[in-house]
Motif scaffolding. Structure first.
Motif, short mmCIF file in Angstrom:
data_model
loop_
_atom_site.label_atom_id
_atom_site.label_comp_id
_atom_site.label_asym_id
_atom_site.label_seq_id
_atom_site.Cartn_x
_atom_site.Cartn_y
_atom_site.Cartn_z
N ILE A 69 0.91 -1.18 0.07
CA ILE A 69 0.03 0.09 -0.14
C ILE A 69 0.83 1.40 -0.09
O ILE A 69 0.63 2.21 -0.80
N ARG A 70 1.83 1.55 0.75
CA ARG A 70 2.72 2.55 1.05
C ARG A 70 3.74 2.57 -0.29
O ARG A 70 3.80 3.71 -0.46
N LYS A 71 3.91 1.44 -0.82
CA LYS A 71 4.75 1.72 -2.18
C LYS A 71 4.08 2.48 -3.43
O LYS A 71 4.54 3.00 -4.04
N GLY A 72 2.63 2.34 -3.11
CA GLY A 72 1.87 3.02 -4.25
C GLY A 72 1.55 4.35 -3.70
O GLY A 72 0.64 5.14 -4.40
N GLY A 73 2.37 4.83 -2.70
CA GLY A 73 2.22 6.43 -2.39
C GLY A 73 0.87 6.63 -1.37
O GLY A 73 0.59 7.74 -1.15
N GLU A 74 0.25 5.43 -0.93
CA GLU A 74 -0.73 5.73 -0.09
C GLU A 74 -0.43 5.91 1.31
O GLU A 74 0.52 5.19 1.66
N ARG A 75 -1.09 6.58 2.25
CA ARG A 75 -0.82 6.55 3.65
C ARG A 75 -1.94 5.79 4.35
O ARG A 75 -3.14 5.96 4.28
N VAL A 76 -1.32 4.89 5.22
CA VAL A 76 -2.39 3.96 5.95
C VAL A 76 -1.45 3.70 7.24
O VAL A 76 -0.33 3.21 7.23
N SER A 77 -2.20 3.49 8.30
CA SER A 77 -1.47 3.14 9.35
C SER A 77 -1.47 1.48 9.53
O SER A 77 -1.98 0.86 9.07
N LYS A 78 -0.39 1.32 10.49
CA LYS A 78 -0.14 -0.25 10.58
C LYS A 78 -1.26 -0.71 11.36
O LYS A 78 -1.94 -1.90 10.99
N ALA A 79 -1.79 -0.10 12.35
CA ALA A 79 -2.99 -0.51 12.89
C ALA A 79 -4.23 -0.66 12.17
O ALA A 79 -5.03 -1.69 12.21
N THR A 80 -4.20 0.18 11.04
CA THR A 80 -5.77 0.00 10.43
C THR A 80 -5.42 -1.26 9.63
O THR A 80 -6.37 -2.10 9.18
N VAL A 81 -4.18 -1.66 9.05
CA VAL A 81 -3.99 -2.88 8.23
C VAL A 81 -4.39 -3.99 9.17
O VAL A 81 -5.11 -4.76 8.63
N TYR A 82 -3.78 -4.01 10.25
CA TYR A 82 -3.98 -5.15 11.17
C TYR A 82 -5.46 -5.52 11.47
O TYR A 82 -5.95 -6.56 11.72
N ASN A 83 -6.09 -4.13 11.74
CA ASN A 83 -7.65 -4.24 12.26
C ASN A 83 -8.32 -4.67 11.11
O ASN A 83 -9.25 -5.48 11.13
N THR A 84 -8.00 -4.37 9.74
CA THR A 84 -8.76 -4.59 8.49
C THR A 84 -8.71 -6.27 8.43
O THR A 84 -9.82 -6.89 8.13
N LEU A 85 -7.40 -6.51 8.42
CA LEU A 85 -7.30 -8.05 8.19
C LEU A 85 -8.07 -8.84 9.12
O LEU A 85 -8.52 -9.99 9.11
N LYS A 86 -7.93 -8.50 10.52
CA LYS A 86 -8.52 -9.36 11.65
C LYS A 86 -10.08 -9.28 11.20
O LYS A 86 -10.77 -10.36 11.35
#
Length: 164
Positions: A69-86
Motif C-alpha cells: 500500500i505504501r509503495k503505491g504512495g498511499e498513507r495508512v497506519s499499521k493498526a488500520t491494516v491489522y484491524n482490517t485483516l482481523k
C-alpha cells in the motif's frame, strides 16, 4: 493444484452472477459489495487491503500488505491494516493462518485447503484438499464438534547423508 479447486477459491465471485461477466480480477466495486454483504462498511482502507489480497490467490503478512500500500504512495497506519485483516478474517473474506506465535499469514483462498510451508523461505503453497485423506479422526471432547481441519506441512531441504 486442480483447476477446479483454484477456480473455487475466490470470495469475490458471486456464482449466481452473469456468467458472461468478467470473473477475473475483482473490481473495487465488487470488493466493496462483498464487504457490504459481510456487514462491513467499505472504507477506502478496507477496500484497498481486500483488493491486494483478492487480486489473485495469495498468502501475505500484514507487513507485506502495508508495504505494498505504501509503495503505491498511499498513507495508512499499521493498526488500520491489522484491524482490517482481523475483521476480514472474522467475517470469512480471508483466512488467517497462524504459522507461529509471532507470525500470521492471510490467505485469499477461503475454501478449506491445506499448505506446504517452506521453513527456509517462509513461503506457503496451497495443497489441493483432494490430495490429503484422513483414515482416522480422533474422538472429540464431549459437547464439541470440529469446525475445520487445517494441515500445514513444514518443509526443509533434505540434509546430506553423513560422510557424503
Amino acid at each position: 493444484m486442480s483447476s477446479e479447486y483454484s477456480a473455487q477459491h475466490r470470495p469475490d465471485v458471486d456464482p449466481s452472477a452473469d456468467p458472461s461477466s468478467n470473473q477475473g480480477t475483482p473490481t473495487r466495486d465488487r470488493i466493496a459489495q462483498q464487504l457490504h454483504l459481510h456487514g462491513l462498511k467499505p472504507t477506502h482502507q478496507r477496500v484497498r487491503v481486500a483488493e491486494i489480497l483478492m487480486a489473485a490467490p495469495t498468502h501475505m503478512t500484514a507487513e507485506q500488505i502495508l508495504a505494498q500500500i505504501r509503495k503505491g504512495g498511499e498513507r495508512v497506519s499499521k493498526a488500520t491494516v491489522y484491524n482490517t485483516l482481523k475483521v476480514l478474517a472474522q467475517r470469512g473474506l480471508v483466512r488467517q493462518i497462524h504459522l507461529d506465535p509471532e507470525r500470521s499469514v492471510y490467505d485469499s483462498t477461503i475454501v478449506p485447503h491445506h499448505h506446504f510451508h517452506d521453513l527456509e523461505t517462509g513461503e506457503l503453497k496451497d495443497i489441493d484438499p483432494n490430495d490429503i485423506a484422513f483414515s482416522r479422526f480422533p474422538t472429540l471432547p464431549e459437547g464439541m464438534e470440529a469446525e475445520v481441519v487445517e494441515v500445514v506441512i513444514r518443509l526443509r531441504r533434505k540434509r546430506a547423508a553423513d560422510g557424503a
